[in-house]
Write a protein that holds these residues in place. Structure first.
Motif, PDB file in Angstrom:
ATOM      1  N   GLU A  71       0.809  -1.223   0.000  1.00  0.00           N
ATOM      2  CA  GLU A  71       0.000   0.000   0.000  1.00  0.00           C
ATOM      3  C   GLU A  71       0.842   1.272   0.000  1.00  0.00           C
ATOM      4  O   GLU A  71       0.337   2.348  -0.294  1.00  0.00           O
ATOM      5  N   SER A  72       2.121   1.178   0.273  1.00  0.00           N
ATOM      6  CA  SER A  72       2.984   2.361   0.231  1.00  0.00           C
ATOM      7  C   SER A  72       3.713   2.494  -1.106  1.00  0.00           C
ATOM      8  O   SER A  72       4.549   3.370  -1.260  1.00  0.00           O
ATOM      9  N   SER A  73       3.379   1.645  -2.067  1.00  0.00           N
ATOM     10  CA  SER A  73       4.059   1.640  -3.362  1.00  0.00           C
ATOM     11  C   SER A  73       3.242   2.330  -4.449  1.00  0.00           C
ATOM     12  O   SER A  73       2.016   2.268  -4.445  1.00  0.00           O
ATOM     13  N   LEU A  74       3.946   2.971  -5.358  1.00  0.00           N
ATOM     14  CA  LEU A  74       3.355   3.502  -6.582  1.00  0.00           C
ATOM     15  C   LEU A  74       4.085   2.863  -7.738  1.00  0.00           C
ATOM     16  O   LEU A  74       5.311   2.937  -7.817  1.00  0.00           O
ATOM     17  N   VAL A  75       3.361   2.216  -8.620  1.00  0.00           N
ATOM     18  CA  VAL A  75       3.942   1.605  -9.808  1.00  0.00           C
ATOM     19  C   VAL A  75       3.509   2.452 -10.991  1.00  0.00           C
ATOM     20  O   VAL A  75       2.321   2.627 -11.247  1.00  0.00           O
ATOM     21  N   TRP A  76       4.489   2.986 -11.707  1.00  0.00           N
ATOM     22  CA  TRP A  76       4.228   3.900 -12.825  1.00  0.00           C
ATOM     23  C   TRP A  76       4.736   3.249 -14.090  1.00  0.00           C
ATOM     24  O   TRP A  76       5.927   3.005 -14.236  1.00  0.00           O
ATOM     25  N   SER A  77       3.840   2.977 -15.009  1.00  0.00           N
ATOM     26  CA  SER A  77       4.194   2.354 -16.278  1.00  0.00           C
ATOM     27  C   SER A  77       4.346   3.434 -17.338  1.00  0.00           C
ATOM     28  O   SER A  77       3.424   4.196 -17.596  1.00  0.00           O
ATOM     29  N   PHE A  78       5.527   3.514 -17.934  1.00  0.00           N
ATOM     30  CA  PHE A  78       5.739   4.439 -19.050  1.00  0.00           C
ATOM     31  C   PHE A  78       5.351   3.705 -20.321  1.00  0.00           C
ATOM     32  O   PHE A  78       5.958   2.712 -20.682  1.00  0.00           O
ATOM     33  N   GLY A  79       4.331   4.190 -21.000  1.00  0.00           N
ATOM     34  CA  GLY A  79       3.830   3.504 -22.182  1.00  0.00           C
ATOM     35  C   GLY A  79       2.709   2.564 -21.813  1.00  0.00           C
ATOM     36  O   GLY A  79       2.231   2.532 -20.676  1.00  0.00           O
ATOM     37  N   ASP A  80       2.278   1.789 -22.778  1.00  0.00           N
ATOM     38  CA  ASP A  80       1.176   0.859 -22.553  1.00  0.00           C
ATOM     39  C   ASP A  80       1.643  -0.329 -21.725  1.00  0.00           C
ATOM     40  O   ASP A  80       2.582  -1.029 -22.115  1.00  0.00           O
ATOM     41  N   PRO A  81       1.005  -0.580 -20.586  1.00  0.00           N
ATOM     42  CA  PRO A  81       1.399  -1.730 -19.769  1.00  0.00           C
ATOM     43  C   PRO A  81       0.927  -3.026 -20.410  1.00  0.00           C
ATOM     44  O   PRO A  81      -0.073  -3.043 -21.135  1.00  0.00           O
ATOM     45  N   PRO A  82       1.627  -4.121 -20.161  1.00  0.00           N
ATOM     46  CA  PRO A  82       1.180  -5.415 -20.667  1.00  0.00           C
ATOM     47  C   PRO A  82      -0.186  -5.775 -20.083  1.00  0.00           C
ATOM     48  O   PRO A  82      -0.531  -5.343 -18.980  1.00  0.00           O
ATOM     49  N   ALA A  83      -0.941  -6.549 -20.811  1.00  0.00           N
ATOM     50  CA  ALA A  83      -2.263  -6.978 -20.362  1.00  0.00           C
ATOM     51  C   ALA A  83      -2.176  -7.614 -18.980  1.00  0.00           C
ATOM     52  O   ALA A  83      -1.308  -8.451 -18.722  1.00  0.00           O
ATOM     53  N   GLY A  84      -3.044  -7.181 -18.084  1.00  0.00           N
ATOM     54  CA  GLY A  84      -3.134  -7.770 -16.764  1.00  0.00           C
ATOM     55  C   GLY A  84      -2.217  -7.180 -15.712  1.00  0.00           C
ATOM     56  O   GLY A  84      -2.396  -7.441 -14.531  1.00  0.00           O
ATOM     57  N   LEU A  85      -1.233  -6.383 -16.121  1.00  0.00           N
ATOM     58  CA  LEU A  85      -0.281  -5.857 -15.136  1.00  0.00           C
ATOM     59  C   LEU A  85      -0.966  -4.962 -14.114  1.00  0.00           C
ATOM     60  O   LEU A  85      -0.703  -5.071 -12.916  1.00  0.00           O
ATOM     61  N   GLU A  86      -1.858  -4.093 -14.557  1.00  0.00           N
ATOM     62  CA  GLU A  86      -2.536  -3.207 -13.617  1.00  0.00           C
ATOM     63  C   GLU A  86      -3.275  -4.004 -12.548  1.00  0.00           C
ATOM     64  O   GLU A  86      -3.189  -3.688 -11.356  1.00  0.00           O
ATOM     65  N   CYS A  87      -3.991  -5.048 -12.936  1.00  0.00           N
ATOM     66  CA  CYS A  87      -4.726  -5.875 -11.967  1.00  0.00           C
ATOM     67  C   CYS A  87      -3.774  -6.556 -10.993  1.00  0.00           C
ATOM     68  O   CYS A  87      -4.065  -6.636  -9.793  1.00  0.00           O
ATOM     69  N   GLU A  88      -2.626  -7.022 -11.485  1.00  0.00           N
ATOM     70  CA  GLU A  88      -1.659  -7.674 -10.611  1.00  0.00           C
ATOM     71  C   GLU A  88      -1.098  -6.682  -9.590  1.00  0.00           C
ATOM     72  O   GLU A  88      -0.896  -7.028  -8.429  1.00  0.00           O
ATOM     73  N   VAL A  89      -0.837  -5.448 -10.026  1.00  0.00           N
ATOM     74  CA  VAL A  89      -0.302  -4.432  -9.121  1.00  0.00           C
ATOM     75  C   VAL A  89      -1.340  -4.050  -8.072  1.00  0.00           C
ATOM     76  O   VAL A  89      -1.050  -3.993  -6.882  1.00  0.00           O
ATOM     77  N   VAL A  90      -2.577  -3.794  -8.506  1.00  0.00           N
ATOM     78  CA  VAL A  90      -3.635  -3.395  -7.583  1.00  0.00           C
ATOM     79  C   VAL A  90      -3.898  -4.502  -6.557  1.00  0.00           C
ATOM     80  O   VAL A  90      -4.218  -4.217  -5.403  1.00  0.00           O
ATOM     81  N   ALA A  91      -3.691  -5.745  -6.939  1.00  0.00           N
ATOM     82  CA  ALA A  91      -3.892  -6.858  -6.005  1.00  0.00           C
ATOM     83  C   ALA A  91      -2.887  -6.828  -4.849  1.00  0.00           C
ATOM     84  O   ALA A  91      -3.121  -7.437  -3.808  1.00  0.00           O
ATOM     85  N   THR A  92      -1.789  -6.103  -5.007  1.00  0.00           N
ATOM     86  CA  THR A  92      -0.805  -5.966  -3.930  1.00  0.00           C
ATOM     87  C   THR A  92      -1.123  -4.787  -3.022  1.00  0.00           C
ATOM     88  O   THR A  92      -0.395  -4.530  -2.077  1.00  0.00           O
ATOM     89  N   TRP A  93      -2.156  -4.038  -3.331  1.00  0.00           N
ATOM     90  CA  TRP A  93      -2.570  -2.794  -2.673  1.00  0.00           C
ATOM     91  C   TRP A  93      -1.769  -1.594  -3.154  1.00  0.00           C
ATOM     92  O   TRP A  93      -1.958  -0.485  -2.690  1.00  0.00           O
ATOM     93  N   ALA A  94      -0.827  -1.781  -4.066  1.00  0.00           N
ATOM     94  CA  ALA A  94      -0.054  -0.659  -4.595  1.00  0.00           C
ATOM     95  C   ALA A  94      -0.926   0.175  -5.530  1.00  0.00           C
ATOM     96  O   ALA A  94      -1.904  -0.326  -6.095  1.00  0.00           O
ATOM     97  N   MET A  95      -0.593   1.451  -5.666  1.00  0.00           N
ATOM     98  CA  MET A  95      -1.265   2.296  -6.648  1.00  0.00           C
ATOM     99  C   MET A  95      -0.597   2.089  -7.999  1.00  0.00           C
ATOM    100  O   MET A  95       0.602   1.843  -8.062  1.00  0.00           O
ATOM    101  N   PHE A  96      -1.359   2.216  -9.057  1.00  0.00           N
ATOM    102  CA  PHE A  96      -0.858   2.014 -10.416  1.00  0.00           C
ATOM    103  C   PHE A  96      -1.220   3.215 -11.266  1.00  0.00           C
ATOM    104  O   PHE A  96      -2.313   3.756 -11.167  1.00  0.00           O
ATOM    105  N   THR A  97      -0.290   3.641 -12.091  1.00  0.00           N
ATOM    106  CA  THR A  97      -0.567   4.681 -13.070  1.00  0.00           C
ATOM    107  C   THR A  97       0.201   4.368 -14.342  1.00  0.00           C
ATOM    108  O   THR A  97       1.212   3.664 -14.312  1.00  0.00           O
ATOM    109  N   ALA A  98      -0.313   4.873 -15.452  1.00  0.00           N
ATOM    110  CA  ALA A  98       0.359   4.704 -16.743  1.00  0.00           C
ATOM    111  C   ALA A  98       0.627   6.087 -17.320  1.00  0.00           C
ATOM    112  O   ALA A  98      -0.048   7.053 -16.981  1.00  0.00           O
ATOM    113  N   ASP A  99       1.611   6.175 -18.169  1.00  0.00           N
ATOM    114  CA  ASP A  99       2.025   7.445 -18.746  1.00  0.00           C
ATOM    115  C   ASP A  99       0.929   8.030 -19.625  1.00  0.00           C
ATOM    116  O   ASP A  99       0.469   7.404 -20.566  1.00  0.00           O
ATOM    117  N   ALA A 100       0.510   9.252 -19.321  1.00  0.00           N
ATOM    118  CA  ALA A 100      -0.587   9.910 -20.038  1.00  0.00           C
ATOM    119  C   ALA A 100      -0.224  10.243 -21.476  1.00  0.00           C
ATOM    120  O   ALA A 100      -1.102  10.434 -22.300  1.00  0.00           O
TER     121      ALA A 100
END
Length: 124
Positions: A71-100
């Motif tokens: 829950e103290s982590s932020l995972v920032w994906s530059f570019g399009d993340p691979p399929a399913g990565l966001e769900c895997e990250v959120v399952a750890t309680w980490a925040m997820f963002t992708a490059d706008a």
């Protein structure tokens, strides 16, 4: 930094480590190591925020570093993340963002509810 490179030019071999190979520091050094955008972003954030930062290729992140995300982590994906990565990250309680720049982006907002955990006390 540039004045130091200029001062030792031709006398002491120099190496620039940067994520911007077109930067003046890269043009003045004898050799350049391209850190890549993610590595450079992690380095800059580490210096500015005095925070623990790392950069990984998405598939490398899935096979190791994701295990220390919480829950103290932020995972920032530059570019399009691979399929399913966001769900895997959120399952750890980490925040997820992708490059706008590469689409609408998903920036941290209200924390979603944690998905139920499987097992004896979870659904199933």
């Amino acid at each position: 930094m540039l004045h130091l490179l200029d001062a030792v030019a031709g006398r002491i071999p120099t190496l620039a480590m940067t994520g911007v190979t077109s930067a003046p520091v890269a043009r003045r050094a004898d050799a350049v190591v391209d850190l890549g955008f993610g590595d450079e972003a992690a380095l800059k954030l580490r210096g500015a925020a005095r925070a623990w930062t790392e950069s990984y290729a998405a598939m490398e992140y899935r096979h190791g570093p994701i295990s220390v995300s919480d829950e103290s982590s932020l995972v920032w994906s530059f570019g399009d993340p691979p399929a399913g990565l966001e769900c895997e990250v959120v399952a750890t309680w980490a925040m997820f963002t992708a490059d706008a720049r590469d689409g609408p982006g998903r920036f941290p907002g209200p924390r979603p509810a944690h998905p139920p955990l499987p097992g004896p006390s979870g659904p199933g």
